[in-house]
Write an enzyme that holds these catalytic residues in place. Sequence first.
Site, PDB file in Angstrom:
ATOM      1  N   HIS A  56       5.151  -3.112   2.356  1.00 26.67           N
ATOM      2  CA  HIS A  56       4.591  -1.959   1.631  1.00 26.67           C
ATOM      3  C   HIS A  56       5.494  -1.678   0.425  1.00 26.67           C
ATOM      4  O   HIS A  56       6.647  -1.311   0.594  1.00 26.67           O
ATOM      5  CB  HIS A  56       4.515  -0.731   2.545  1.00 26.67           C
ATOM      6  N   LEU A  57       4.955  -1.897  -0.758  1.00 26.09           N
ATOM      7  CA  LEU A  57       5.740  -1.675  -1.984  1.00 26.09           C
ATOM      8  C   LEU A  57       5.455  -0.315  -2.612  1.00 26.09           C
ATOM      9  O   LEU A  57       6.128   0.084  -3.559  1.00 26.09           O
ATOM     10  CB  LEU A  57       5.479  -2.795  -2.996  1.00 26.09           C
ATOM     11  N   ASP A 148      -4.426  -2.252   6.479  1.00 25.47           N
ATOM     12  CA  ASP A 148      -3.211  -1.924   7.235  1.00 25.47           C
ATOM     13  C   ASP A 148      -2.763  -0.480   7.027  1.00 25.47           C
ATOM     14  O   ASP A 148      -2.785   0.050   5.927  1.00 25.47           O
ATOM     15  CB  ASP A 148      -2.057  -2.851   6.885  1.00 25.47           C
ATOM     16  N   HIS A 175      -4.865  -4.391  11.508  1.00 29.86           N
ATOM     17  CA  HIS A 175      -3.946  -3.436  12.129  1.00 29.86           C
ATOM     18  C   HIS A 175      -4.665  -2.936  13.387  1.00 29.86           C
ATOM     19  O   HIS A 175      -5.562  -2.104  13.301  1.00 29.86           O
ATOM     20  CB  HIS A 175      -3.666  -2.301  11.130  1.00 29.86           C
ATOM     21  N   HIS A 228       1.608  -7.165  13.301  1.00 32.28           N
ATOM     22  CA  HIS A 228       2.602  -6.491  14.148  1.00 32.28           C
ATOM     23  C   HIS A 228       2.172  -6.231  15.596  1.00 32.28           C
ATOM     24  O   HIS A 228       2.076  -5.083  16.023  1.00 32.28           O
ATOM     25  CB  HIS A 228       3.060  -5.183  13.513  1.00 32.28           C
ATOM     26  N   ASN A 274       4.686   2.537  13.549  1.00 30.94           N
ATOM     27  CA  ASN A 274       3.307   2.200  13.957  1.00 30.94           C
ATOM     28  C   ASN A 274       3.108   0.692  13.868  1.00 30.94           C
ATOM     29  O   ASN A 274       3.199   0.147  12.761  1.00 30.94           O
ATOM     30  CB  ASN A 274       2.332   2.939  13.031  1.00 30.94           C
ATOM     31  N   ASP A 301       6.796  -5.603   7.922  1.00 27.44           N
ATOM     32  CA  ASP A 301       6.182  -4.258   7.859  1.00 27.44           C
ATOM     33  C   ASP A 301       7.152  -3.275   7.190  1.00 27.44           C
ATOM     34  O   ASP A 301       7.237  -2.106   7.597  1.00 27.44           O
ATOM     35  CB  ASP A 301       5.739  -3.764   9.235  1.00 27.44           C
ATOM     36  N   HIS A 305       9.988   5.186   3.205  1.00 24.75           N
ATOM     37  CA  HIS A 305       9.591   6.600   3.159  1.00 24.75           C
ATOM     38  C   HIS A 305      10.772   7.406   2.646  1.00 24.75           C
ATOM     39  O   HIS A 305      11.909   7.193   3.069  1.00 24.75           O
ATOM     40  CB  HIS A 305       9.218   7.121   4.555  1.00 24.75           C
TER      41      HIS A 305
HETATM   42 ZN   LIG Z   1       0.130  -1.742  10.211  1.00 21.11          ZN
END
Ligand SMILES: [Zn+2]
Length: 434
Positions: A56-57, A148, A175, A228, A274, A301, A305
């Site tokens: 996640h960028l 996702d 997901h 995941h 998650n 993943d 944050h």
């Molecule tokens: Zn996910």
Amino acid sequence: MSTIIRKASIMGGDPADIRIEDGQIVAVGVNVGGADVEIDASGLIALPGLVDLHTHLREPGGESSETILSGSRAAAAGGFTAVHAMANTSPVADNANVVDYVYRKGLEAGYVEVRPVGAVTHNLAGESLADIGAMARSTAAVTVFSDDGKCVGDSLLMRRALEYVATFGGVIAQHAQDPRLTIDAQMNEGAMSAELGLAGWPRVAEEAIIARDVLLAEYTGARLHVCHLSTAGSVEVIRWAKQRGIQVTAEATPHHLLLTDDLAQNYNPLFKVNPPLRTRDDVEAVRRGVADGTIDIVATDHAPHGSATKDCTWSDASFGMVGLESALSIVQHALVDTGLIGWADVARIMSTTPARIGSVDGYDAPLTVGSLANITLVDPSATTVWGADKLAGRSTNTPFTGLTLPGRVVHTFFRGTHTVRDGSIVELSQAGNA
Ligand SMILES: [Zn+2]
């Protein structure tokens, strides 16, 4: 310019020299000549550049947590040369404009190949298919599609998505989280959730979706990738599906190879993720699943944050943890140093197989003459006391602080460009160097 890497152990095997010219490996062996730059790699292991199928960028829309540039730098620091950027940005990457924007920003950053993942459904709403064809035909040439962060819960939409991507060789990365079974869920459902008074997240919420989806993949003849997976039962479902010849691949995260749900006992939101951390039996099953090939790859993943959504109560906190920089060390710790896999397997689960699933070019015959010079040199005998100060990205929500981790990425080359030198990120001029 030419570079020679001297005496690197090739994927844990015999030492050899690697000569790089114009972004390519032009010689591997003992008599590879001289070069402008020579690197002594005695004691280091040469791996093909790592490829993350699940990053996640946060850009566009979440730049206070991470940007394509900051995430690319974190990726390089972790030994990666390609990452797949998940679609749950703002706006969502559900159309050609957004995926091309992400792709272009990745090129500008120049540290890794940024492969945008396209959303499966418009605005991740789970109601109608996104512009999958337009994203596939875009400059970014998207092949991996995922909602996702959310599950494609509707069986008919999932069927249609699988049928659509099968027409051009794409893959749906699911997901797996039954939304009805996980309303307000906070952590793994079990003794610990009962003790802590937090709403439970049952295993069956993951396993039931995986079971449904492998059957849909079989029925449609399409490719499914399971993100995941976190439970022993999920490993069993994937094992069964593969025995039936269903085209399914699966990933595990570094944290699900190591951490367990009892770490929630102090309500520290750094352990809120998650899918949730599970039990010791699940961790052991996921490790065995990677070792026996049931689980194809490790994917980070990486979920940055900011402190506003992590420095708060457990229930208010966001799900997720950063992971690009610690991934290789966790894999060494959990799988290599435990004797479950060797370094050639690390190359397979963190580079060549994720590249194949994500259709990333240049990883078919890694570290051989004629291949792109995507190379990671790791010192397996180094140790690091992990902490937020080790992180290059914008967010510091790592659960591994205080842990002594083995292994250190010493050098990374992305298409011949030195992106990490002696453990430090190289400052690239931010235009056109990719
Ligand atoms: Zn996910």
